[in-house]
Design a protein around this motif. Structure first.
Motif, short mmCIF file in Angstrom:
data_model
loop_
_atom_site.label_atom_id
_atom_site.label_comp_id
_atom_site.label_asym_id
_atom_site.label_seq_id
_atom_site.Cartn_x
_atom_site.Cartn_y
_atom_site.Cartn_z
N PHE A 25 4.06 3.39 2.34
CA PHE A 25 2.70 3.93 2.59
C PHE A 25 2.62 3.95 4.36
O PHE A 25 2.99 3.22 5.00
N GLY A 26 1.74 4.96 4.65
CA GLY A 26 1.29 5.08 5.84
C GLY A 26 -0.24 4.75 5.82
O GLY A 26 -0.77 4.53 4.54
N HIS A 27 -1.12 4.48 6.76
CA HIS A 27 -2.46 4.06 6.89
C HIS A 27 -3.19 4.88 7.80
O HIS A 27 -2.85 4.80 8.88
N ALA A 28 -4.29 5.40 7.38
CA ALA A 28 -5.05 5.93 8.38
C ALA A 28 -6.47 5.98 7.90
O ALA A 28 -6.93 6.42 6.52
N TYR A 29 -7.61 5.70 8.52
CA TYR A 29 -8.99 5.79 8.38
C TYR A 29 -9.35 4.88 6.91
O TYR A 29 -10.18 5.20 6.26
N GLY A 30 -8.52 3.72 6.88
CA GLY A 30 -8.74 2.91 5.81
C GLY A 30 -8.18 3.51 4.24
O GLY A 30 -8.41 3.06 3.30
N VAL A 31 -7.27 4.63 4.51
CA VAL A 31 -6.67 5.01 3.40
C VAL A 31 -5.26 4.89 3.36
O VAL A 31 -4.62 5.31 4.32
N ASP A 32 -4.61 4.61 2.40
CA ASP A 32 -3.13 4.35 2.18
C ASP A 32 -2.62 5.58 1.66
O ASP A 32 -3.05 6.21 0.46
N VAL A 33 -1.68 6.21 2.38
CA VAL A 33 -1.07 7.55 1.94
C VAL A 33 0.39 7.09 1.68
O VAL A 33 1.19 6.65 2.70
N ALA A 34 1.10 7.73 0.81
CA ALA A 34 2.55 7.61 0.39
C ALA A 34 3.16 8.48 1.39
O ALA A 34 2.84 9.69 1.37
N LEU A 35 4.26 7.92 2.04
CA LEU A 35 4.89 8.95 3.05
C LEU A 35 6.42 8.95 3.05
O LEU A 35 6.92 7.72 2.74
N THR A 36 7.13 9.59 3.31
CA THR A 36 8.34 9.67 3.72
C THR A 36 9.02 9.04 4.74
O THR A 36 8.47 9.55 5.86
N GLU A 37 9.62 8.17 4.90
CA GLU A 37 10.20 7.80 6.09
C GLU A 37 10.99 8.95 7.03
O GLU A 37 11.70 9.31 6.50
#
Length: 402
Positions: free
Chosen positions: A194-206
């Motif tokens: 996960f990445g994180h922005a504005y309090g939201v966790d978002v699944a991301l590709t490395e």
């Protein structure tokens, strides 16, 4: 039931809530015995994290590379004090990050990425010819990319295959593998971090990176417990893939843009491993503090209350972004109040944005980072600087035309 089990669960879950970490696995050993392996939270597929959930351990992988080198040295196949690849740099220099090579002399992340340890040596050839080991510690993944090739040349085996045959399998680490390049070589059952922005966790590709030798081990909480339980007979050493902290404990931390990890060996015989599926961001520099807290719990001490500025930082950056928009609207509605020459100051946010990878690198000890990776590191920071740049340039253009 271990006496500190409930305290451990409370500490980890509180930390996860404070730092906005979706999932974690924690392994604890005592001497050569596995005491506890627990999963907490969920992965990016929504499944509960367990002791068998595959996760990246990033630079914790360096301790595995160091073990491979030590094995070959014990067999007489590697001379730790012999120079490598036609340079003045020795194997020991590479292990200790005292090779004279750094992210400043070779841009490890922003240069084209190699596909194998052999290509990593070719990429570093010029730097190796001029590198002068001077005893100074300069942390760079390049040192361990080169060590992967040392293992290959000494053993006659592919580096990742060597780890499987001589490290993972003997220790019973059946769910552990090592890869060359992210995300290309990640196992099919590896859930995204996960990445994180504005309090939201978002699944991301490395992001695309070469990781062999430096940070390419994919493992589980169960397998890390086996690794820690083996350390009493493997006799790890500071500077050999492990670092000694200010309390004399051996440890190593790891950071991906989509995951963080750490391992710690305490003086009273405990081994602690933490695997997290949330990556490096402003306000999340890794699992270091949690490992310390777990060490307190298993020793019967009360750990500090977990805290994190991750959400606060993002909210501040969001407020700054909105403020930039508001100030620009206000400036465009009001007559010019400053000389045209002063409008050059409105280019400052753009300059900061363009140089931010270098600025972040300086903050992290001269480490290299690309602009794309910067977006993974802090989208709110990039958005603020981007919006501020556009807004200020808009005002500058209007003012110059008046």
């Amino acid at each position: 039931m271990i006496s500190w089990g409930a305290a451990l669960t409370l500490l980890v879950t509180t930390y996860m809530g404070e730092a906005s970490i979706p999932g974690m696995a924690v392994a604890v050993t005592k001497d050569d015995q596995i005491v506890s392996v627990q999963g907490y939270g969920h992965d990016s597929t929504g499944a509960l994290v367990t002791g068998r959930t595959k996760m990246a351990i990033a630079s914790v992988s360096k301790s595995f590379t160091a073990l491979a080198v030590r094995q070959l040295a014990d067999e007489g196949e590697v001379d730790l004090d012999a120079p490598v690849f036609g340079s003045k740099v020795t194997v020991r220099n590479l292990l200790n990050h005292k090779s004279g090579i750094s992210d400043k002399t070779l841009k490890e992340k922003s240069l084209p990425q190699p596909n194998s340890p052999q290509e990593a040596v070719e990429r570093a050839a010029e730097v190796l010819r001029t590198a002068v080991p001077d005893g100074r510690f300069r942390y760079t993944n390049t040192n361990y990319h080169l060590l992967a090739r040392v293992v290959e040349e000494a053993s006659g085996e592919n580096f990742n295959a060597y780890l499987k045959k001589h490290v993972f399998e003997p220790l019973g680490m059946r769910d552990t593998t090592a890869i060359d390049v992210t995300p290309r070589d990640l196992p099919p059952d590896f859930p995204k971090g996960f990445g994180h922005a504005y309090g939201v966790d978002v699944a991301l590709t490395e992001p695309d990176r070469f990781v062999a030798g430096s940070d390419g081990v994919i493992t589980t909480g169960d397998d890390m417990a086996k690794w820690l339980a083996a350390q009493p007979r493997l006799t790890p050493q500071g500077g050999m893939g492990w670092e000694e902290d200010d309390q004399g404990r051996l440890r190593h931390n790891g950071i991906w843009f989509t995951g963080t990890a750490g391992q710690l060996l305490t003086k009273d015989g405990y081994g602690i491993a933490v695997l997290s599926n949330s990556g490096l961001t402003l306000g999340n520099d890794g699992t270091f503090l949690l490992e310390n807290g777990i060490a307190d719990v298993v020793a019967g001490r009360t750990p500090p209350e977990p805290s994190s500025y991750r959400l606060l930082i993002d909210l501040v950056l969001a407020a700054l972004t909105l403020t930039s928009v508001g100030l620009t609207v206000r400036a465009l509605r009001r007559p010019r109040r400053f000389p045209k020459a002063w409008q050059v100051l409105r280019f400052v946010p753009l300059v900061v944005l363009l140089t931010m990878p270098s600025i972040i690198g300086v903050l992290y000890g001269g480490r290299d980072i690309t602009f794309f990776q910067l977006v993974h590191y802090s989208l709110p920071l990039v958005v603020w600087l981007g919006v501020s740049s556009v807004m200020n340039l808009s005002v500058a253009v209007v003012r110059w035309r008046q």
